[in-house]
Design an enzyme around this catalytic site. Structure first.
Site, PDB file in Angstrom:
ATOM      1  N   ARG A  13       0.823  -1.221   0.000  1.00 39.26           N
ATOM      2  CA  ARG A  13       0.000   0.000   0.000  1.00 39.26           C
ATOM      3  C   ARG A  13       0.857   1.271   0.000  1.00 39.26           C
ATOM      4  O   ARG A  13       0.502   2.287   0.609  1.00 39.26           O
ATOM      5  CB  ARG A  13      -0.962   0.051   1.197  1.00 39.26           C
ATOM      6  CG  ARG A  13      -1.997  -1.029   1.214  1.00 39.26           C
ATOM      7  CD  ARG A  13      -2.937  -0.951   0.008  1.00 39.26           C
ATOM      8  NE  ARG A  13      -3.702  -2.171  -0.041  1.00 39.26           N
ATOM      9  CZ  ARG A  13      -3.263  -3.300  -0.607  1.00 39.26           C
ATOM     10  NH1 ARG A  13      -2.101  -3.324  -1.246  1.00 39.26           N
ATOM     11  NH2 ARG A  13      -3.999  -4.380  -0.597  1.00 39.26           N
TER      12      ARG A  13
ATOM     13  N   SER B 137     -11.132  -0.219   2.886  1.00 40.82           N
ATOM     14  CA  SER B 137     -10.466  -0.440   4.182  1.00 40.82           C
ATOM     15  C   SER B 137      -9.938   0.878   4.707  1.00 40.82           C
ATOM     16  O   SER B 137      -9.217   1.585   4.001  1.00 40.82           O
ATOM     17  CB  SER B 137      -9.292  -1.402   4.020  1.00 40.82           C
ATOM     18  OG  SER B 137      -9.774  -2.649   3.607  1.00 40.82           O
TER      19      SER B 137
ATOM     20  N   GLU C  56      -5.485   4.023   5.750  1.00 47.26           N
ATOM     21  CA  GLU C  56      -5.161   3.762   4.336  1.00 47.26           C
ATOM     22  C   GLU C  56      -5.524   4.950   3.429  1.00 47.26           C
ATOM     23  O   GLU C  56      -4.758   5.277   2.529  1.00 47.26           O
ATOM     24  CB  GLU C  56      -5.878   2.492   3.868  1.00 47.26           C
ATOM     25  CG  GLU C  56      -5.474   2.107   2.461  1.00 47.26           C
ATOM     26  CD  GLU C  56      -6.164   0.862   1.956  1.00 47.26           C
ATOM     27  OE1 GLU C  56      -6.064  -0.196   2.596  1.00 47.26           O
ATOM     28  OE2 GLU C  56      -6.799   0.953   0.886  1.00 47.26           O
TER      29      GLU C  56
END
Ligand SMILES: Cc1cc2nc3c(=O)[nH]c(=O)nc-3n(C[C@H](O)[C@H](O)[C@H](O)COP(=O)(O)OP(=O)(O)OC[C@H]3O[C@@H](n4cnc5c(N)ncnc54)[C@H](O)[C@@H]3O)c2cc1C
Length: 366
Positions: free
Chosen positions: A173, A249, A352
């Site tokens: 990520r 998320s 995130e």
């Protein structure tokens, strides 16, 4: 001072609501917003903003951002470049898509062709140009596995440049683009896909769904299975889904060193948690812990409510705006969850999504 009457011809508008341009549907307006459908407009916009000393924020489909209630100062530039080109080689296809192409349309098209490499990334909202930013991933695949190059505009020189995987420094990520958002605007992304290839299934949950079908599964079968799994978790945008206002998320799965994992295990056992801490291999001797496991065992179940915000009823990592919420309300819930996880397990969660219009630093810090 710039006034509406002196705005340039490429079309920036003043005080435009950003909430409808994001999947969380909250937050304030952009001081200026412009839609860029070609590279020339991006260059004009960057030069105009630089001339006025305005910060520039790039926006794609708004599915991974939290906009502050006070809005975003400066110019928000929404990238709408379109077009897909394919170069065929013997057993591969190099697919180059412009940054504003809808991501899932590209995936569907590649799967229809029978090209392998993106099928596990089916159903993810947003645009192609945003995928390298956080190295979009799901079900055992991420874009770092197929991106051959990224065409980007250097924001300082307004020149187009080619970024290779070594420049992009992809991680879990993360990427160089995410670390330095003020450096580049992504113009196009090129993916090297395998032609006439069976799909690789690396994710156990997906493997189980596909086990009953043909072996090895086709890319089309993988896409269908992924979409089905994602629908069950409200991870495909659906206008009728009460969990729909989210950024996917909200928390990144933390990566721990061996001593950190040992400390977590100790605290979990001392807290009376009898099930084993689940782990996934990360880089070196480090491992990834599902943030969902930590959140649930810190006392937050799916469907947890906190006024106008809450946790999705189908996915404990997704924070949702239940309607009419503010960014502050969402952030209070996120901080509350992060503080409880920290208190209980000594693990600091990180968000995130990208925070727009907020002060620098970890927005989850108290
Ligand atoms: C229901 C749901 C499910 C999701 N599932 C997943 C998942 O499985 N895996 C996953 O990784 N993500 C997931 N996401 C998050 C999100 O969809 C992805 O991160 C997506 O790539 C964001 O694309 P976007 O165009 O909406 O980007 P935006 O939200 O508009 O922007 C995200 C960031 O990228 C930057 N950016 C966007 N376009 C450009 C560009 N052209 N040049 C430079 N910077 C740019 C923005 O400045 C911002 O920092 C999910 C989100 C939702 C709502």
């Amino acid at each position: 001072m710039t006034t509406a009457s002196s705005l340039p011809p490429w079309g920036p508008r003043e005080r435009v609501a950003l909430a409808p341009l994001t999947t969380l549907e909250l937050g304030g307006p952009a001081r200026y917003l412009a839609e860029a459908e070609d590279q020339g407009t991006i260059v004009d916009a960057l030069r105009w903003a630089a001339g006025l000393g305005l910060p520039v924020t790039v926006l794609g489909g708004g599915s991974n951002v939290v906009v502050a209630d006070g809005g975003v100062d400066g110019l928000v530039l929404r990238i709408g470049l379109r077009g897909v080109a394919v170069e065929r080689a013997a057993d591969t296809a190099l697919v180059t898509a412009a940054a504003g192409e809808p991501w899932d349309e590209l995936v569907a098209r590649c799967v229809d062709e029978g090209w392998a490499g993106l099928e596990c990334l089916s159903g993810i909202p947003g645009t192609v140009g945003a995928t390298p930013i956080q190295n979009v991933g799901a079900y055992g695949q991420d874009v770092a596995q197929t991106i051959e190059r990224v065409r980007a505009l250097d924001r300082r020189t307004c020149e187009a440049t080619t970024l290779l995987p070594a420049d992009l420094r992809f991680g879990y990520r993360s990427s160089a683009l995410r670390e330095q958002p003020e450096r580049h605007v992504v113009l196009a992304v090129s993916f090297r896909l395998r032609v006439a290839s069976a799909a690789t299934v690396a994710y156990p949950e997906l493997g189980r769904v596909l086990a009953a079908g043909r072996q090895p599964p086709t890319v089309a079968a993988v896409r269908e299975a992924v979409l089905e799994l994602r629908r069950g978790k409200s991870m495909v945008l659906d206008a009728n889904d009460p969990n729909r206002r989210s950024a996917g998320s909200f928390f990144i799965n933390p990566v721990l060193s061996a001593p950190e994992l040992a400390a977590l295990r100790e605290r979990a056992a001392a807290g009376g948690i009898t099930d084993e801490v689940p782990t996934f291999a990360a880089d070196g001797d480090r491992c990834r812990i599902p943030a969902a496991w930590l959140i649930e065992r810190a006392g937050f179940a799916k469907g947890h409510l906190s006024g106008r915000v809450g946790i999705s009823t189908r996915h404990s990592l997704a924070l949702v705006n239940r309607g009419g919420a503010t960014a502050d309300e969402l952030l209070s819930l996120a901080r509350h969850i992060a503080a409880r996880v920290d208190e209980r397990f000594g693990v600091r969660l990180r968000p995130e999504p990208v925070f727009l219009g907020f002060p620098a630093g970890n927005p989850l810090d108290p």
